[in-house]
Design a protein around this motif. Structure first.
Motif, short mmCIF file in Angstrom:
data_model
loop_
_atom_site.label_atom_id
_atom_site.label_comp_id
_atom_site.label_asym_id
_atom_site.label_seq_id
_atom_site.Cartn_x
_atom_site.Cartn_y
_atom_site.Cartn_z
N HIS A 72 -17.68 -14.37 -38.12
CA HIS A 72 -17.65 -14.84 -36.73
C HIS A 72 -18.39 -16.16 -36.55
O HIS A 72 -17.89 -17.07 -35.87
CB HIS A 72 -18.25 -13.78 -35.81
CG HIS A 72 -18.56 -14.31 -34.44
ND1 HIS A 72 -17.58 -14.66 -33.53
CD2 HIS A 72 -19.75 -14.59 -33.83
CE1 HIS A 72 -18.14 -15.11 -32.42
NE2 HIS A 72 -19.45 -15.08 -32.57
N ALA A 121 -20.87 -13.98 -28.92
CA ALA A 121 -19.44 -14.32 -28.87
C ALA A 121 -19.28 -15.84 -28.87
O ALA A 121 -19.50 -16.48 -29.88
CB ALA A 121 -18.75 -13.65 -27.70
N LYS A 234 -15.40 -11.20 -27.31
CA LYS A 234 -14.40 -11.74 -28.23
C LYS A 234 -13.22 -10.77 -28.27
O LYS A 234 -13.36 -9.62 -28.68
CB LYS A 234 -14.99 -11.92 -29.63
CG LYS A 234 -14.06 -12.66 -30.59
CD LYS A 234 -14.78 -13.05 -31.87
CE LYS A 234 -13.91 -13.92 -32.76
NZ LYS A 234 -14.66 -14.40 -33.94
N TYR A 240 -11.35 -15.47 -26.17
CA TYR A 240 -12.51 -14.86 -25.51
C TYR A 240 -12.20 -14.58 -24.04
O TYR A 240 -11.37 -15.25 -23.43
CB TYR A 240 -13.73 -15.79 -25.61
CG TYR A 240 -14.09 -16.17 -27.01
CD1 TYR A 240 -14.99 -15.41 -27.76
CD2 TYR A 240 -13.52 -17.29 -27.62
CE1 TYR A 240 -15.31 -15.76 -29.06
CE2 TYR A 240 -13.84 -17.64 -28.93
CZ TYR A 240 -14.73 -16.87 -29.64
OH TYR A 240 -15.05 -17.21 -30.93
N TYR A 277 -21.18 -9.95 -33.16
CA TYR A 277 -20.97 -11.19 -32.43
C TYR A 277 -22.27 -11.81 -31.91
O TYR A 277 -22.24 -12.80 -31.18
CB TYR A 277 -20.00 -10.98 -31.27
CG TYR A 277 -18.64 -10.51 -31.72
CD1 TYR A 277 -18.05 -11.02 -32.88
CD2 TYR A 277 -17.93 -9.54 -31.01
CE1 TYR A 277 -16.81 -10.59 -33.31
CE2 TYR A 277 -16.68 -9.11 -31.43
CZ TYR A 277 -16.13 -9.64 -32.58
OH TYR A 277 -14.89 -9.21 -33.01
#
Length: 299
Positions: A72, A121, A234, A240, A277
């Protein structure tokens, strides 16, 4: 030297930003393999943080979260580079606001607002919100040592109308804004660790007693700003969804430390739900064993 480094690196960043999406994320996968398996960038810090806040998880579970985190973070870093050339339409398509009508209501009331964000995120694409409202977005950030890359950050984040202010000037600039015409939306990423001599409030975060960053609460209460948490999730790779969650619409009269505690609670819920995340590579709990200053408040 700063200009030389920038001159060598920027053309590469520009090329990366223009890659087609499939190739772009294939490149991100390659970066992940190199960072995780070859360099091992901050792997010890990430592992220690995960074991600290998730003592109940097995080594295999910790390892899986760690792998997913690195995948990520490589995506997110490259998405920041993608911001150099991404179109307005594509930005809005990939960073959706689930309750944009809330901002329209506040806009109609003519009220400035505080939006507290986190290293969760995607926070780099949050300037997509600028394209959908009449607010002047103002982001508070930590200035980059290389002045040429610092200017690049200004240019990237200002492409869609945002303005950014160095954290050392935030109080002065935001206070001055209140005497000007126009609507302002202030964005602060507030899950950093304050310097120990500035650690005035300590509370539990992810089960660990640690100092909290108080800048957003201080500004909100002093200027009586409606305060919201930008809860970013996410959905899938490169997509997103963000929701404005109300912390308080009466900042001036809410109890001290209510804002920061509510914010950390909302963030903790997200982290526990999908820990991969969160930004595990920064030392969020580095002061946990430090002596708490005598004048600090401990919750």
């Amino acid at each position: 030297m700063q200009l030389l480094i920038y001159s060598l690196v920027y053309p590469i960043l520009l090329v990366i930003s223009k890659l087609p999406w499939k190739l772009f994320y294939a490149f991100s996968t390659g970066i992940f393999l190199f960072i995780y398996y070859v360099i091992g960038y901050r792997k010890k810090t990430v592992t220690n943080n995960l074991k600290l806040v998730f003592p109940e998880k097995t080594d295999q579970e910790i390892k899986q979260i760690r792998v997913d985190f690195y995948k990520h973070i490589c995506d997110m870093f490259l998405e920041m580079i993608k911001s150099i050339s991404i179109s307005e339409k594509e930005m809005i398509r990939r960073f959706k606001v689930t309750n944009i009508e809330k901002l329209y209501e506040l806009e109609a009331k003519g009220e400035n607002i505080m939006v507290i964000m986190a290293h969760y995120a995607s926070y780099e694409w949050a300037n997509a919100i600028d394209l959908q409202t009449g607010f002047q977005a103002v982001g508070v950030y930590k200035q980059i040592h290389n002045k040429y890359f610092d200017r690049l950050v200004h240019r990237i984040r200002g492409r869609f109308g945002s303005r950014i202010v160095a954290n050392r000037n935030a109080m002065k600039v935001i206070t001055e804004d209140q005497s000007r015409d126009g609507l302002y939306m202030y964005g602060l990423v507030s899950d950093q660790t304050p310097k120990l001599h500035k650690a005035t409030f300590w509370t539990d975060f992810m089960g660990i007693k640690a100092p909290a960053f108080m800048g957003a609460e201080v500004l909100s209460k002093r200027l009586n700003l409606n305060t919201y948490y930008l809860q970013v999730e996410k959905v899938k790779r490169g997509h997103y969804e963000a929701t404005f969650v109300t912390i308080t619409e009466d900042s001036k009269n809410c109890d001290d430390y209510f804002i920061v505690k509510k914010y950390l609670g909302l963030l903790e819920k997200q982290i526990r739900n999908k820990p991969e995340y969160y930004l595990w590579s920064h030392r969020r709990w580095k002061h946990r064993n430090a002596p708490i200053p005598q004048d600090a408040i401990v919750d």
